[in-house]
Design an enzyme around this catalytic site. Structure first.
Site, mmCIF file in Angstrom:
data_model
loop_
_atom_site.group_PDB
_atom_site.id
_atom_site.type_symbol
_atom_site.label_atom_id
_atom_site.label_comp_id
_atom_site.label_asym_id
_atom_site.label_seq_id
_atom_site.Cartn_x
_atom_site.Cartn_y
_atom_site.Cartn_z
ATOM 1 N N GLU A 1 0.325 -1.112 5.558
ATOM 2 C CA GLU A 1 1.446 -0.719 6.591
ATOM 3 C C GLU A 1 1.088 0.683 7.008
ATOM 4 O OE1 GLU A 1 5.231 1.216 7.703
ATOM 5 O OE2 GLU A 1 4.037 1.738 5.985
ATOM 6 N N ASP B 1 0.795 -1.225 0.035
ATOM 7 C CA ASP B 1 -0.028 -0.046 -0.085
ATOM 8 C C ASP B 1 0.714 1.376 0.176
ATOM 9 O OD1 ASP B 1 0.785 -0.632 2.617
ATOM 10 O OD2 ASP B 1 -0.628 0.611 3.463
HETATM 11 ZN ZN LIG Z 1 6.796 2.272 3.838
#
Ligand SMILES: [Zn+2]
Ligand SMILES: *[C@@H]1O[C@H](CO)[C@@H](O)[C@H](O)[C@H]1NC(C)=O
Length: 522
Positions: A209, A144
């Protein structure tokens, strides 16, 4: 000639003290100078006799080179944006899963590789080793990205992967799709060339993340814990190759993050009886809270430079600094307080030497003529390695120093443990060797990451967690991460693939060579 009186006796003592001080000063200076010109904790295992496991060379055909960039650009074009933990782009993440299967057919069909999808969009790979007695390691990256809007001033649209002057532009080129694609591309080529690892390894690709990794990384960790997996070390993003980024450092350096700061989000609130603005009390809830916030800003957390891994960053790089920095960095036993004060001059370096305090939200009031009953503020602190979450909370309470201000911890965790980086530390030395194999001109040093990564969820699986990506950052480039005009040079991306290609083969080394220590300590 006058008889010796009390005056000459005094003179005798003053002289004695003067010469003693002079002697001490000269000795200290001599030691400091000797250290300045001899301290080089960096030779390490460079000249040692390493077992050779790198049998497959990283030579690409022209077609493969084109294919490598095509794959990478396709990855950049898929807008896998995380807006919040509950607002992710499922369509884009599904598309990304399809891209991985298409781009890396050998990885997905090899009998050595087991693949599973975790929490719908994250990926876990296990690459089986021929020597099950060798403790496996793990490579992490995340799919992401943070949002990006062309109107912020991008030279090329952020999801276009457009090429300008041999740079590929786009959100995720640095953070972190270079690692995602680089790791799998390296494995694809290795498997195509018939490679079978001795040491097994995992690859974990998280999908959230940027919004804390609570679905991706956390679920991958849960699976691995169920299977009683223990890792010899783990590598995630974090630090980079810094070229002209650190002031006074002549040469590019690769920093390997050996720890990351902790975090605390604290809510401060003041509640007062509501009332009409025509008869205000002397202090409003807003005034009381504003004063508390100001006290926090005026009294920063204590300077801790030299008490965490940042000390060793300086000592490892000392011999590459210009004078007089070289003199200071070689003698932190004497100059740590001075260096700390120099670092405090800039927010970007101050962050390495203390727990930072950032007031990020301040809310109160509903109507122009109503005294608000509640005022609240949020403070985000990043905790230095030498402090604990509890110590920071105690300090906030004492700095606020007002019973009327309620202090609550919203979310927080301690700084991550410091991973080993000695000459007997397997993961660190393999990583360092791999960096130098690909970029021989670099100096390698341990560092403290001031931001957090998915790897923090893995701390029970691996005692040694390292944070490094072979991304070459020049002055100003670090602002491109999460900023505008994020880009990577084509050469750099190819080198990234080469780095993982080398690292995976180096991890087949069974154990480190005996140390032929090049350390000269005074
Ligand atoms: Zn990163
Ligand atoms: C989500 O991703 C798809 C492509 O996979 C894209 O067409 C769409 O615009 C994205 N949505 C948002 C809100 O970014």
């Amino acid at each position: 000639m006058a008889a010796p009186g009390p005056n000459s006796k005094l003179l005798f003592y003053v002289k004695g003290i003067f010469f003693a001080l002079l002697f001490i000063t000269l000795s200290v200076l001599t030691i400091a100078c000797l250290r300045t010109f001899s301290l080089n904790v960096n030779v390490g295992l460079k000249l040692a006799d390493w077992e050779k496991t790198k049998h497959i060379g990283f030579d690409l055909s022209q077609r493969q080179r084109e294919e490598l960039f095509t794959n990478f650009k396709e990855a950049i074009r898929i807008p896998t944006v995380s807006y919040s933990p509950t607002d992710i782009n499922a369509t884009a993440l599904d598309e990304f899963s399809r891209l991985l299967r298409k781009a890396f057919p050998t990885v997905f069909t090899s009998s050595l590789v087991q693949h599973e999808v975790v929490a719908d969009y994250s990926h876990l790979f296990w690459v089986q080793g021929s020597h099950p007695d060798l403790v496996p390691y793990m490579l992490l990256a995340h799919i992401d990205v943070v949002p990006a809007s062309e109107s912020d001033g991008w030279e090329a649209p952020p999801f276009s992967a457009e090429e300008i002057d041999n740079f590929i532009y786009g959100r995720g080129t640095l953070d972190d799709k270079g690692c995602v694609m680089g790791i799998l591309q390296a494995l694809e080529y290795l498997l195509m060339k018939g490679y079978a690892p001795r040491r097994g390894f995992y690859i974990g690709l998280g999908h959230d993340e940027e919004v804390s990794g609570l679905n991706g990384a956390v679920n991958i960790v849960r699976l691995l814990k169920q299977r009683n997996v223990q890792l010899s070390f783990l590598l995630d993003e974090g630090f980079l190759v810094l070229d002209g980024v650190i002031k006074g450092l002549n040469e590019p350096a690769a920093l390997i993050g050996v720890s990351e700061k902790g975090m605390a989000t604290v809510k401060l609130s003041v509640t007062t009886p509501p009332g009409h603005s025509s008869m205000p009390p002397r202090e409003s809830s807003i005034g009381i809270l504003a004063a508390a916030v100001k006290r926090l800003e005026d009294n920063p957390m204590p300077m801790l430079f030299g008490q965490g891994p940042e000390r060793d960053t300086f000592e490892h790089l000392a011999h590459k600094f210009n004078l007089p920095l070289r003199f200071l960095a070689s003698n932190l036993w004497l100059f740590a307080p001075i260096v700390g004060r120099l670092l405090a001059l800039q927010p970007s370096t101050d962050a390495f030497s203390r727990t930072t305090t950032a007031v990020t939200m301040f809310n109160s009031g509903v109507k122009v003529n109503v005294l608000p009953s509640v005022a609240e503020a949020f403070v985000n602190l990043r905790i230095h390695s030498a402090q604990s979450l509890q110590e920071v909370l105690d300090l906030i309470n004492s700095k606020v120093g007002d019973q009327r201000v309620k202090v609550e911890l919203v979310h927080g965790f301690d700084p991550l443990p410091v991973s080993s980086y000695s000459e007997t530390s397997y993961g660190y030395q393999i990583l360092k060797k791999s960096i130098l194999d690909v970029f021989p001109q670099l100096t390698v040093a341990p560092g403290l990451c001031i931001a957090n990564t998915d790897s923090r969820h893995y701390k029970d699986l691996a005692a040694d967690i390292y944070r490094f990506a072979p991304i070459w950052a020049k002055g100003g480039d670090t602002q491109r991460i999460h900023g505008i005009n994020e880009r990577i040079s084509k050469q750099n991306y190819e080198d990234m693939v080469g780095f993982y290609f080398t690292l995976i083969q180096n991890c087949d080394i069974k154990k480190l060579p005996e140390t032929h220590s090049g350390v000269h300590e005074f």
